[in-house]
Structures are given as structure tokens and as C-alpha cells.
Design a protein around this motif. Sequence first.
Motif, PDB file in Angstrom:
ATOM      1  N   ASP A 137     -45.885 -19.915  72.560  1.00  0.00           N
ATOM      2  CA  ASP A 137     -46.249 -20.444  71.253  1.00  0.00           C
ATOM      3  C   ASP A 137     -46.590 -19.316  70.287  1.00  0.00           C
ATOM      4  OD1 ASP A 137     -45.805 -23.094  71.865  1.00  0.00           O
ATOM      5  OD2 ASP A 137     -47.871 -23.479  72.474  1.00  0.00           O
ATOM      6  N   LEU A 138     -47.225 -18.266  70.792  1.00  0.00           N
ATOM      7  CA  LEU A 138     -47.519 -17.117  69.941  1.00  0.00           C
ATOM      8  C   LEU A 138     -46.222 -16.437  69.504  1.00  0.00           C
ATOM      9  CD1 LEU A 138     -49.604 -15.257  68.640  1.00  0.00           C
ATOM     10  CD2 LEU A 138     -49.677 -13.941  70.768  1.00  0.00           C
ATOM     11  N   ALA A 139     -45.273 -16.297  70.423  1.00  0.00           N
ATOM     12  CA  ALA A 139     -43.987 -15.716  70.069  1.00  0.00           C
ATOM     13  C   ALA A 139     -43.283 -16.560  69.000  1.00  0.00           C
ATOM     14  CB  ALA A 139     -43.100 -15.592  71.310  1.00  0.00           C
ATOM     15  N   ALA A 140     -43.381 -17.877  69.124  1.00  0.00           N
ATOM     16  CA  ALA A 140     -42.758 -18.758  68.133  1.00  0.00           C
ATOM     17  C   ALA A 140     -43.428 -18.624  66.774  1.00  0.00           C
ATOM     18  CB  ALA A 140     -42.826 -20.209  68.625  1.00  0.00           C
ATOM     19  N   LEU A 141     -44.745 -18.452  66.754  1.00  0.00           N
ATOM     20  CA  LEU A 141     -45.433 -18.225  65.485  1.00  0.00           C
ATOM     21  C   LEU A 141     -44.976 -16.908  64.867  1.00  0.00           C
ATOM     22  CD1 LEU A 141     -48.945 -18.971  64.385  1.00  0.00           C
ATOM     23  CD2 LEU A 141     -48.261 -16.585  64.271  1.00  0.00           C
ATOM     24  N   PHE A 142     -44.830 -15.865  65.692  1.00  0.00           N
ATOM     25  CA  PHE A 142     -44.338 -14.583  65.184  1.00  0.00           C
ATOM     26  C   PHE A 142     -42.932 -14.734  64.606  1.00  0.00           C
ATOM     27  CE2 PHE A 142     -47.143 -12.063  68.369  1.00  0.00           C
ATOM     28  CZ  PHE A 142     -48.188 -12.048  67.471  1.00  0.00           C
ATOM     29  N   ALA A 143     -42.098 -15.532  65.262  1.00  0.00           N
ATOM     30  CA  ALA A 143     -40.749 -15.759  64.748  1.00  0.00           C
ATOM     31  C   ALA A 143     -40.812 -16.412  63.369  1.00  0.00           C
ATOM     32  CB  ALA A 143     -39.957 -16.623  65.724  1.00  0.00           C
ATOM     33  N   ALA A 144     -41.743 -17.344  63.197  1.00  0.00           N
ATOM     34  CA  ALA A 144     -41.903 -17.992  61.898  1.00  0.00           C
ATOM     35  C   ALA A 144     -42.380 -16.999  60.844  1.00  0.00           C
ATOM     36  CB  ALA A 144     -42.884 -19.164  62.022  1.00  0.00           C
ATOM     37  N   VAL A 145     -43.244 -16.073  61.249  1.00  0.00           N
ATOM     38  CA  VAL A 145     -43.674 -15.005  60.330  1.00  0.00           C
ATOM     39  C   VAL A 145     -42.452 -14.216  59.861  1.00  0.00           C
ATOM     40  CG1 VAL A 145     -44.969 -12.835  60.162  1.00  0.00           C
ATOM     41  CG2 VAL A 145     -45.994 -14.817  61.281  1.00  0.00           C
ATOM     42  N   GLY A 146     -41.572 -13.889  60.801  1.00  0.00           N
ATOM     43  CA  GLY A 146     -40.355 -13.178  60.439  1.00  0.00           C
ATOM     44  C   GLY A 146     -39.473 -13.984  59.508  1.00  0.00           C
ATOM     45  N   ASP A 147     -39.352 -15.275  59.754  1.00  0.00           N
ATOM     46  CA  ASP A 147     -38.518 -16.141  58.916  1.00  0.00           C
ATOM     47  C   ASP A 147     -39.041 -16.197  57.478  1.00  0.00           C
ATOM     48  OD1 ASP A 147     -36.866 -16.701  61.052  1.00  0.00           O
ATOM     49  OD2 ASP A 147     -37.835 -18.615  61.527  1.00  0.00           O
ATOM     50  N   ARG A 148     -40.349 -16.022  57.320  1.00  0.00           N
ATOM     51  CA  ARG A 148     -40.930 -16.057  55.975  1.00  0.00           C
ATOM     52  C   ARG A 148     -41.086 -14.669  55.362  1.00  0.00           C
ATOM     53  NH1 ARG A 148     -46.051 -20.058  56.114  1.00  0.00           N
ATOM     54  NH2 ARG A 148     -46.631 -18.597  54.456  1.00  0.00           N
ATOM     55  N   GLY A 149     -40.514 -13.652  56.012  1.00  0.00           N
ATOM     56  CA  GLY A 149     -40.575 -12.302  55.465  1.00  0.00           C
ATOM     57  C   GLY A 149     -41.925 -11.636  55.622  1.00  0.00           C
ATOM     58  N   GLY A 150     -42.727 -12.121  56.580  1.00  0.00           N
ATOM     59  CA  GLY A 150     -44.055 -11.558  56.785  1.00  0.00           C
ATOM     60  C   GLY A 150     -44.064 -10.381  57.735  1.00  0.00           C
ATOM     61  N   THR A 151     -45.279  -9.947  58.079  1.00  0.00           N
ATOM     62  CA  THR A 151     -45.474  -8.730  58.873  1.00  0.00           C
ATOM     63  C   THR A 151     -46.543  -8.960  59.928  1.00  0.00           C
ATOM     64  OG1 THR A 151     -44.891  -7.341  56.976  1.00  0.00           O
ATOM     65  CG2 THR A 151     -46.093  -6.281  58.759  1.00  0.00           C
ATOM     66  N   VAL A 152     -46.321  -8.381  61.096  1.00  0.00           N
ATOM     67  CA  VAL A 152     -47.307  -8.379  62.179  1.00  0.00           C
ATOM     68  C   VAL A 152     -47.779  -6.940  62.373  1.00  0.00           C
ATOM     69  CG1 VAL A 152     -47.734  -8.861  64.623  1.00  0.00           C
ATOM     70  CG2 VAL A 152     -46.232 -10.367  63.284  1.00  0.00           C
ATOM     71  N   VAL A 153     -49.097  -6.741  62.366  1.00  0.00           N
ATOM     72  CA  VAL A 153     -49.678  -5.402  62.451  1.00  0.00           C
ATOM     73  C   VAL A 153     -50.492  -5.290  63.731  1.00  0.00           C
ATOM     74  CG1 VAL A 153     -51.135  -3.682  61.300  1.00  0.00           C
ATOM     75  CG2 VAL A 153     -49.868  -5.373  59.928  1.00  0.00           C
ATOM     76  N   GLY A 154     -50.277  -4.230  64.487  1.00  0.00           N
ATOM     77  CA  GLY A 154     -51.075  -4.042  65.688  1.00  0.00           C
ATOM     78  C   GLY A 154     -50.702  -2.770  66.418  1.00  0.00           C
ATOM     79  N   PRO A 155     -51.480  -2.411  67.423  1.00  0.00           N
ATOM     80  CA  PRO A 155     -51.201  -1.212  68.211  1.00  0.00           C
ATOM     81  C   PRO A 155     -50.033  -1.435  69.161  1.00  0.00           C
ATOM     82  CG  PRO A 155     -53.102  -2.348  69.097  1.00  0.00           C
ATOM     83  CD  PRO A 155     -52.711  -3.095  67.854  1.00  0.00           C
ATOM     84  N   ASP A 156     -49.704  -0.407  69.889  1.00  0.00           N
ATOM     85  CA  ASP A 156     -48.594  -0.430  70.844  1.00  0.00           C
ATOM     86  C   ASP A 156     -48.986  -1.298  72.038  1.00  0.00           C
ATOM     87  OD1 ASP A 156     -46.517   0.076  72.564  1.00  0.00           O
ATOM     88  OD2 ASP A 156     -47.160   2.116  73.041  1.00  0.00           O
ATOM     89  N   THR A 157     -48.807  -2.618  71.872  1.00  0.00           N
ATOM     90  CA  THR A 157     -49.193  -3.567  72.915  1.00  0.00           C
ATOM     91  C   THR A 157     -48.114  -4.628  73.078  1.00  0.00           C
ATOM     92  OG1 THR A 157     -50.345  -4.984  71.335  1.00  0.00           O
ATOM     93  CG2 THR A 157     -51.663  -3.278  72.423  1.00  0.00           C
ATOM     94  N   GLY A 158     -48.239  -5.399  74.157  1.00  0.00           N
ATOM     95  CA  GLY A 158     -47.271  -6.432  74.449  1.00  0.00           C
ATOM     96  C   GLY A 158     -47.093  -7.452  73.345  1.00  0.00           C
ATOM     97  N   PRO A 159     -48.169  -8.036  72.783  1.00  0.00           N
ATOM     98  CA  PRO A 159     -47.968  -9.034  71.739  1.00  0.00           C
ATOM     99  C   PRO A 159     -47.213  -8.511  70.526  1.00  0.00           C
ATOM    100  CG  PRO A 159     -50.171  -9.234  72.645  1.00  0.00           C
ATOM    101  CD  PRO A 159     -49.580  -7.987  73.243  1.00  0.00           C
ATOM    102  N   VAL A 160     -47.463  -7.267  70.136  1.00  0.00           N
ATOM    103  CA  VAL A 160     -46.746  -6.719  68.978  1.00  0.00           C
ATOM    104  C   VAL A 160     -45.283  -6.477  69.338  1.00  0.00           C
ATOM    105  CG1 VAL A 160     -46.745  -4.933  67.202  1.00  0.00           C
ATOM    106  CG2 VAL A 160     -48.904  -5.730  68.142  1.00  0.00           C
TER     107      VAL A 160
END
Length: 328
Positions: free
Chosen positions: A224-247
Motif C-alpha cells: 500500500d505504501l508503494a501504491a501511494l508512492f506511485a500516486a505521488v509520481g502520477d501527480r508529479g510529486g517527490t519523495v525525500v529520504g535517505p538511502d533506505t528501502g522505502p525510498v
Amino acid sequence: MRDGTRYPDILVVDLLGGLGDLVMVLPVIHALARRNPGAAVRVLTHAPGDVLVESDPAVTEVVRAEKGDERAAVAAELDRRRPALVVSTTRHSGIPEEIESRGVRSVTNLWRNPPPDEQVSRRYLRILAAEGLVDDVDVPPSIHLTPAERVRGAATLADHTDPGRPVVLVPGAGMAVKHWPHWAALARGLAGRGTSPLVVTGDPAPGAWAEELARPLPPTGLRDLAALFAAVGDRGGTVVGPDTGPVRMAAAVGARTVGLFGPTAAARYGLGPAGVDLQGLPGCPHRRPTAITEQVCWWEARCPLAADGPACMADLSPDSVLRASHAG
């Protein structure tokens, strides 16, 4: 040289333990499946990352190994169904010897002679291409999501954001050595530009700034988190974070990312072309791009250059991250 053999049953072993490690091996799984159409491709890995490949069309079966019992899990899987080809990222616990003792075609060292400036996923593919086993050498990681998951991700994002380009912060670092100390300053900077960021909560908790300056997301599963990130991408948004699995997950579902790199080298562990990889303290004399676990700071975050935490992470200024977050 191309290996003309078609392998009907392939076992991919990734038991390095990290979510990001599994994401980085996804191009290998997909390249092997493309080269061997119709093959049964099994993936032996750990929870919780196992769920990321459970709906992947390239993957026939996902087998989970318990941490601390990896070699036995590999042996059991080799006994359960003898593969025609085994590819493994994992060098610990006698796993290469276990695989090689079975006499099947195998590649058990994808870490050999790595250049300091070649990304890990691409290095894996180049080694397998040199072995004649894959054709692709420059394919980024990609996580498969179902249409229903994408719909849920878009709905969740809409419930927690205003229209426009969202910014999602992922402060959880997993390891103390990757902790970035400037999250509150970044959130204030985003608020000053009219952006109320979302925050992925987790362990450790992000702190009081997350409630005051941002919108914490409720806990959710990885898919579900991956799907939310995909939606962020679809809306031209950005995900910010360190070198970790979720990012890494965010990058692998198409979101633009701003990666905060300190102890790891962005040239080797970067998140890919769809975002910005920022390197803290580029000239650190203690960084070892091809042997990160041997760095003096790695396991306990004891930095030789600063008494209050990793100097490389502190070197990444809130302003530089703010500018990268709003670029593009």
C-alpha cells in the motif's frame, strides 16, 4: 558471450536482509525472465520484502527464509525442486558453497570487482551479461502493482493532500548512520513555500515536528505504501529520504525522489535518473563505496569527524534538499 541455453527453472536468492537489497535485484529477476520466456522463476528472500514480488508477472513463486536460518532455507529449496540455474546476491553463511555443491549452473558472486562509480543494479546485470545469461544491462528496478492497488494508492493520497504536487518525507533511516538531522528545518522550509508535506511514520518516530509542520500518514503495509508512492509520481510529486528501502521502493514505482546519501556513495547506490541524489561530504576519507560494511562508522554510527552524529549526513543542508524537492 551469449549462453544459448534456455533455463526452464530459475532460483534467485536474495538473503542480504534489507528491503533495498531486494529492490536492487529486481532488474536481475526481470532480465532473467525476459531471456527465458515461460521459465519458472522462484525468488528466495526475507520478509517483509517478499510481498514486493508476490504479484510480479515475472515471478512464479516467492519463498521466504527466516533470518538466522538462511543456509538451511537455501538447502531446503534446492532439495525441494532442483533448479536449472541459480543466481544469488548472498555471500554469507556458506550460501555460495551450498549452491555450488549441487552441481547446477550458478552465479554466486555478483559483488566481484565492483567499480566505485557503477550502480549496484547495473553491476549485477553486467556480470550476468558477461556470463551470457541476460541481454539487458541498464534497466532500473521496477515494482509491479495491480490496478486495484494503484486505485487505492491514489485514493489514500487524495485523502491526505491538497491538489498539486505532493512532497512525502521518509525520515526513518533504519540505521543510525543514515539519520539526517535536519527534517524539522526542511518541513519549515516547505511550509514557507506553501507545501504541507506528508510524513511516513515508523520506527523510530519522526518527532514532534511531524505533527506540527506536516501530515503524518497512518501506518500501512509495504504494498500500500508503494501504491501511494506511485500516486505521488502520477501527480508529479517527490519523495525525500535517505538511502533506505522505502525510498528505493518509491523510485521503483516511478516517483521522483530526492535521495540523501552520506555513508553510502550516490555514484554506486543512487536511486536512478528520475530524481536527485545528494551526496553529503563527498570527500570523506572514511567512505568505502565498494565495502560499506567495513567503514568505521557503519554499524554504530560513530563518526571519526563529528561527535554528535554522522558528519556526512549533517553536511546535507536543509536548503539544498528544499531546492531539490521543488526542482523539476
